[in-house]
Design a protein around this motif. Structure first.
Motif, mmCIF file in Angstrom:
data_model
loop_
_atom_site.group_PDB
_atom_site.id
_atom_site.type_symbol
_atom_site.label_atom_id
_atom_site.label_comp_id
_atom_site.label_asym_id
_atom_site.label_seq_id
_atom_site.Cartn_x
_atom_site.Cartn_y
_atom_site.Cartn_z
ATOM 1 N N LEU A 19 -5.955 2.164 3.144
ATOM 2 C CA LEU A 19 -6.873 1.039 3.255
ATOM 3 C C LEU A 19 -7.909 1.301 4.333
ATOM 4 O O LEU A 19 -7.578 1.782 5.416
ATOM 5 C CB LEU A 19 -6.085 -0.236 3.613
ATOM 6 C CG LEU A 19 -6.888 -1.485 3.989
ATOM 7 C CD1 LEU A 19 -7.688 -2.003 2.802
ATOM 8 C CD2 LEU A 19 -5.961 -2.569 4.530
ATOM 9 N N ARG B 288 -15.187 2.278 1.733
ATOM 10 C CA ARG B 288 -14.265 3.101 0.941
ATOM 11 C C ARG B 288 -14.715 4.562 0.957
ATOM 12 O O ARG B 288 -13.910 5.476 1.082
ATOM 13 C CB ARG B 288 -14.202 2.565 -0.486
ATOM 14 C CG ARG B 288 -13.089 3.170 -1.294
ATOM 15 C CD ARG B 288 -12.875 2.408 -2.583
ATOM 16 N NE ARG B 288 -11.919 3.135 -3.399
ATOM 17 C CZ ARG B 288 -12.038 3.316 -4.695
ATOM 18 N NH1 ARG B 288 -13.048 2.783 -5.348
ATOM 19 N NH2 ARG B 288 -11.134 4.007 -5.350
ATOM 20 N N GLY C 139 -11.186 -1.185 -5.145
ATOM 21 C CA GLY C 139 -10.104 -0.240 -5.383
ATOM 22 C C GLY C 139 -10.362 0.563 -6.637
ATOM 23 O O GLY C 139 -11.463 0.510 -7.200
ATOM 24 N N TRP D 284 -1.503 4.308 -1.280
ATOM 25 C CA TRP D 284 -2.920 4.069 -1.012
ATOM 26 C C TRP D 284 -3.196 3.948 0.483
ATOM 27 O O TRP D 284 -2.381 3.444 1.246
ATOM 28 C CB TRP D 284 -3.379 2.775 -1.666
ATOM 29 C CG TRP D 284 -3.536 2.818 -3.151
ATOM 30 C CD1 TRP D 284 -3.490 3.919 -3.963
ATOM 31 C CD2 TRP D 284 -3.764 1.695 -4.000
ATOM 32 N NE1 TRP D 284 -3.684 3.546 -5.266
ATOM 33 C CE2 TRP D 284 -3.859 2.183 -5.319
ATOM 34 C CE3 TRP D 284 -3.906 0.331 -3.781
ATOM 35 C CZ2 TRP D 284 -4.093 1.355 -6.415
ATOM 36 C CZ3 TRP D 284 -4.129 -0.500 -4.863
ATOM 37 C CH2 TRP D 284 -4.224 0.003 -6.166
ATOM 38 N N LEU E 202 0.829 -1.206 0.000
ATOM 39 C CA LEU E 202 0.000 0.000 0.000
ATOM 40 C C LEU E 202 0.864 1.257 0.000
ATOM 41 O O LEU E 202 0.558 2.226 -0.699
ATOM 42 C CB LEU E 202 -0.948 -0.006 1.199
ATOM 43 C CG LEU E 202 -2.050 -1.058 1.168
ATOM 44 C CD1 LEU E 202 -2.771 -1.114 2.506
ATOM 45 C CD2 LEU E 202 -3.037 -0.802 0.037
ATOM 46 N N LEU F 188 -4.653 -6.911 -4.618
ATOM 47 C CA LEU F 188 -5.195 -5.664 -5.160
ATOM 48 C C LEU F 188 -4.111 -4.601 -5.303
ATOM 49 O O LEU F 188 -4.082 -3.850 -6.278
ATOM 50 C CB LEU F 188 -6.319 -5.155 -4.249
ATOM 51 C CG LEU F 188 -7.070 -3.909 -4.669
ATOM 52 C CD1 LEU F 188 -7.892 -4.179 -5.921
ATOM 53 C CD2 LEU F 188 -7.987 -3.455 -3.543
ATOM 54 N N ALA F 189 -3.191 -4.587 -4.355
ATOM 55 C CA ALA F 189 -2.110 -3.588 -4.369
ATOM 56 C C ALA F 189 -0.923 -4.052 -5.210
ATOM 57 O O ALA F 189 0.088 -3.341 -5.276
ATOM 58 C CB ALA F 189 -1.667 -3.285 -2.943
ATOM 59 N N TRP G 177 -13.301 -6.774 -2.093
ATOM 60 C CA TRP G 177 -12.210 -5.804 -2.109
ATOM 61 C C TRP G 177 -12.544 -4.783 -3.181
ATOM 62 O O TRP G 177 -12.918 -5.159 -4.296
ATOM 63 C CB TRP G 177 -10.886 -6.481 -2.462
ATOM 64 C CG TRP G 177 -10.488 -7.558 -1.515
ATOM 65 C CD1 TRP G 177 -9.659 -7.447 -0.438
ATOM 66 C CD2 TRP G 177 -10.886 -8.938 -1.532
ATOM 67 N NE1 TRP G 177 -9.526 -8.651 0.204
ATOM 68 C CE2 TRP G 177 -10.271 -9.586 -0.448
ATOM 69 C CE3 TRP G 177 -11.725 -9.686 -2.372
ATOM 70 C CZ2 TRP G 177 -10.447 -10.942 -0.183
ATOM 71 C CZ3 TRP G 177 -11.908 -11.022 -2.109
ATOM 72 C CH2 TRP G 177 -11.274 -11.648 -1.022
ATOM 73 N N ASP H 41 -8.560 4.652 -0.364
ATOM 74 C CA ASP H 41 -8.298 4.329 -1.766
ATOM 75 C C ASP H 41 -8.765 2.920 -2.090
ATOM 76 O O ASP H 41 -9.232 2.649 -3.200
ATOM 77 C CB ASP H 41 -6.799 4.456 -2.069
ATOM 78 C CG ASP H 41 -6.291 5.859 -1.828
ATOM 79 O OD1 ASP H 41 -6.709 6.770 -2.566
ATOM 80 O OD2 ASP H 41 -5.495 6.043 -0.888
ATOM 81 N N VAL H 42 -8.606 2.025 -1.128
ATOM 82 C CA VAL H 42 -9.023 0.635 -1.277
ATOM 83 C C VAL H 42 -9.713 0.193 0.007
ATOM 84 O O VAL H 42 -9.459 0.732 1.083
ATOM 85 C CB VAL H 42 -7.834 -0.308 -1.591
ATOM 86 C CG1 VAL H 42 -7.249 -0.003 -2.950
ATOM 87 C CG2 VAL H 42 -6.765 -0.242 -0.527
#
Length: 167
Positions: free
Chosen positions: A23, A90, A125, A21, A16, A158-159, A123, A96-97
């Motif tokens: 979380l 979010r 994003g 980003w 992240l 995701l990241a 999840w 951001d995610v």
């Protein structure tokens, strides 16, 4: 398992941070365990903005914006509910995610359609949302820990720092 969770949280933090980003999380059946594991990581304040423990449907509805109609039609332990929870987290946390978890940790509460150990996660994003359904074995704490492990693995994927969770 606890060491594995802490290692995953550190990897999530690094991934992240590399993306710049923040979380956010929305938890139901894990009851804040994910946020606890995340904040055990040194420097978490740089990449974790917070979480909502939405154990009651009223919190899912009033804080995260999950519609009452959705909760009544699909239930809190559903694909649709976790997608709405992730979107709500979010937004409300300005993350951001996000990751959302809802399930049946047991030992009671299961049904033939949703047995104990059923956990849905989403999840969300910048590229959209991913959702997965899991059936974990074990006692209540084992289900919660396994759910946190998969939630972390999903954030890592995701990241861009790992593979997607097993489904």
């Amino acid at each position: 398992m606890q060491d594995q969770l802490h290692q995953l949280a550190q990897a999530v933090g690094q991934a992240l941070t590399a993306k710049g980003w923040l979380l956010g999380c929305a938890e139901s059946c894990t009851g804040g365990l994910l946020a606890s594991v995340l904040t055990d990581a040194s420097g978490a304040s740089a990449w974790f903005c917070g979480g909502v423990v939405a154990y009651a449907n009223a919190v899912k509805r009033d804080v995260l914006g999950v519609s009452q109609a959705l909760l009544e039609a699909k239930g809190a332990v559903s694909r649709e509910a976790v997608l709405a929870m992730a979107k709500g987290a979010r937004g409300v946390l300005r993350a951001d995610v996000s990751v959302a978890i809802s399930g049946i940790a047991g030992p009671t509460g299961g049904t033939p359609q949703k047995p104990v150990g059923t956990v849905w996660m989403a999840w969300e994003g910048p590229q959209g949302a991913t959702v997965a359904r899991f059936e974990f074995a074990g006692d209540r704490l084992a289900v919660k820990r396994l759910a946190v492990r998969e939630a972390l693995a999903g954030v890592l994927a995701l990241a861009g720092g790992g593979s997607a969770p097993a489904q």
